[in-house]
Write an enzyme that holds these catalytic residues in place. Sequence first.
Site, PDB file in Angstrom:
ATOM      1  N   VAL A 177       0.947  -1.373   0.030  1.00 25.97           N
ATOM      2  CA  VAL A 177      -0.367   0.453  -0.210  1.00 25.97           C
ATOM      3  C   VAL A 177       0.853   1.012   0.008  1.00 25.97           C
ATOM      4  CG1 VAL A 177      -1.871  -1.391   1.076  1.00 25.97           C
ATOM      5  CG2 VAL A 177       0.077   0.179   2.506  1.00 25.97           C
ATOM      6  N   SER A 178       0.715   2.061  -0.455  1.00 18.96           N
ATOM      7  CA  SER A 178       0.921   3.598  -0.531  1.00 18.96           C
ATOM      8  C   SER A 178       0.708   4.742   0.254  1.00 18.96           C
ATOM      9  CB  SER A 178       0.815   4.322  -1.712  1.00 18.96           C
ATOM     10  OG  SER A 178      -0.707   4.619  -2.007  1.00 18.96           O
ATOM     11  N   THR A 179       0.974   4.404   1.112  1.00 15.33           N
ATOM     12  CA  THR A 179       0.071   5.504   2.275  1.00 15.33           C
ATOM     13  C   THR A 179       0.333   4.207   3.911  1.00 15.33           C
ATOM     14  OG1 THR A 179      -1.932   5.656   3.128  1.00 15.33           O
ATOM     15  CG2 THR A 179      -0.734   6.669   1.380  1.00 15.33           C
TER      16      THR A 179
END
Length: 217
Positions: free
Chosen positions: A9-11
């Site tokens: 995931v990016s965050t």
Amino acid sequence: MKALIYARVSTNKEQQETSLKRQEEELTAIAAENGMEVVKVISEKASGYEMDRDGVFELLDEIKNADIDVILVQDETRLGRGNAKIALLHCIYREGVKVYTTAHRGELELSEADSMVLEIVSIVEEYQRKIHNMKIRRGMKRAVKNGFKPQKNLKNQHGNSGKEKIEVPISEIVRLRANKLTFAEIAATLRGFGYDVSKATVHRRFQEYIENEETAE
């Protein structure tokens, strides 16, 4: 087949944490459906546009050093986005490893554009390898032409002394350098004669030699 699960995931948001767990669960289910043995699970929180990710380097180490047959990801964008995705897919396919996705419920189906780019990258890499081999041959011929005699100059220098420092014939490095060979050509020449040395090692040994000579003066 032995499988490695990769989730990203990016965050760091809480809902993304839930997404990571969901990815792992879905990919574990796909592994079971296809009779795969999951031997490693890698999860990370990082941008897909970045290649400098701990999870990516761990994945690359696993497919190179472990007996991994397939990478399981939610979809191809989990591996990366843009050029990062293409670069990573190239590294994976080069090792003969397949990619399965949740989106395809099986092996990844690349777009026509991505397939074409990967084919071009493979062709370029093959030509780079050919050019590298040609440079080795040219370096060896040039060294011999300038008086380098491997049967004499490198005699009995292959013995393994158990030292961590790479043993290289410094006298030949100095002589080849004096004959205007580049450090890359010298390294290629020595590799052609059985020495596992890089351009950086040759340069470092030459600099050490110069520094020692200056100190002696």
